[in-house]
Design an enzyme around this catalytic site. Sequence first.
Site, PDB file in Angstrom:
ATOM      1  CG  ASP A 215       0.070  -4.835  -4.241  1.00 50.22           C
ATOM      2  OD1 ASP A 215       0.474  -3.534  -3.810  1.00 50.22           O
ATOM      3  OD2 ASP A 215       0.602  -5.625  -5.157  1.00 50.22           O
ATOM      4  CG  ASP A 254       3.637  -2.291  -3.711  1.00 50.99           C
ATOM      5  OD1 ASP A 254       3.577  -0.864  -4.272  1.00 50.99           O
ATOM      6  OD2 ASP A 254       3.558  -3.030  -4.516  1.00 50.99           O
ATOM      7  CG  ASP A 258      -0.915  -2.909  -7.263  1.00 55.34           C
ATOM      8  OD1 ASP A 258      -1.412  -1.917  -6.823  1.00 55.34           O
ATOM      9  OD2 ASP A 258       0.258  -2.824  -7.443  1.00 55.34           O
ATOM     10  NE  ARG A 310       0.646   4.280  -7.940  1.00 58.14           N
ATOM     11  CZ  ARG A 310       1.821   3.309  -7.921  1.00 58.14           C
ATOM     12  NH1 ARG A 310       1.560   2.330  -7.376  1.00 58.14           N
ATOM     13  NH2 ARG A 310       2.954   3.759  -8.208  1.00 58.14           N
TER      14      ARG A 310
END
Length: 437
Positions: A215, A254, A258, A310
């Site tokens: 990330d 990714d 996060d 997301r």
Amino acid sequence: MRPRQSLRFRQVAALTTLLALLCVPAHADDSRDISRDTLAPNDGWASADGGTTGGSTADDAHVFTVRDRSELVRALDGGSATPKIIRVAGTIDVNTDDDGDHLDCADYATDGYGTKKYLAAYDPRTWGSARPSGPQEEARQASAARQAERIELAVGSNTTIVGLGDSAVLKGASLQIEGADNVIVRNLELRDAYDCFPVWQPNTGGLGDWKTAYDNIWLRGATHVWIDHVILSDKGHPDEQEPTYFGRNYLRHDGLLDITNASDLVTVSWSRFADHDKAILVGNGDTATGDRGKLRVTLHHNEFESVVQRAPRVRYGQVHLYNNRYVVPADAHDYRYSIGVSTESAIFAENNAFHTPGHIEVADLVKSWNGSALHQSGTLFNGFPVDLLAIHNAYNSGSERDLTADVGWTPTLHTKIDSAGAADRAVARGAGAGRIP
């Protein structure tokens, strides 16, 4: 002649002094040192319990201006908790060796790893559905470890990382804010955390999928984190241009951000998330019950442009989502959803604006997995007010659980919440690096 020259000299001097005085406010504002800024009171969850000050108390010996990977690594000091300010100047490529020479995927590959060899070894038609194992998977892991050593950068407590000017970039980096408290990241573009060695997971999603490692920013067990005026994207290597292997897109990235493993008290403001599949994940597993009471996050005045999913997806957390701008391009045929309502999540969404000029419908904006509630108000969809909750329940009642409006809490840590229309315009002008007023 002498008196007349003296008079003119005095006139010029007086005029020069006057002009200098008139220019002082503008000059002072332009030279403001944003690296010592702290989060304002009531600016989201990160302002709770003492607030977030980052490295603002750093002494002069711990204020660094960094221009390459080696300087950045030295300034980070292995993730130490010593108060520090790190000012990023220009573009820093972290895929470099100690001499500053660029490293590509071939430089990291070791033990005989090769993409063609890996594909041949784990082709589902011959390998089956078992997890990859054996020489090529071991070589992939060893190669991945070599890359991780270069691009994963530990950020410790009491740290401020700030970009200088309007063009500071961290390229290829994955900032790891793990177990740290009191961190600020501002005025910085983070792009292309590119994984050279994705792993094949045969049983993911029924058809298998490629799993990537990095990330742009990853919070694990981190508290009091303020991320402000940053840009996060895949710029340089968009996943949509990658090939398809085993019938699935060969992903190289990714998430952009996060927030997992019981991280808590986080504010993300005035930032841009762009040109990416998975933007923000809050909570990383349905069974991660240790996240209960944590994952308190505020997302406000952010722009999500060309993001597939997301934005955010939430498990367990209390997330205040207000005054954000969403832009889905007309040709975005891979769009999945924006707001993901998952296990025990409590999203309080207010005055967000969505622009979806293509085939996207209101019912597509929210997706639920085991979620039970979503508060929403003041939402605009292509300029018109809509009720996300009512439309989700009406159109998805056969395939997803109906959501209630009671999320069990009401946000208090915020200042003025603008109308969706006003916020939409302000975010379009002001979100992202180089735009701190």
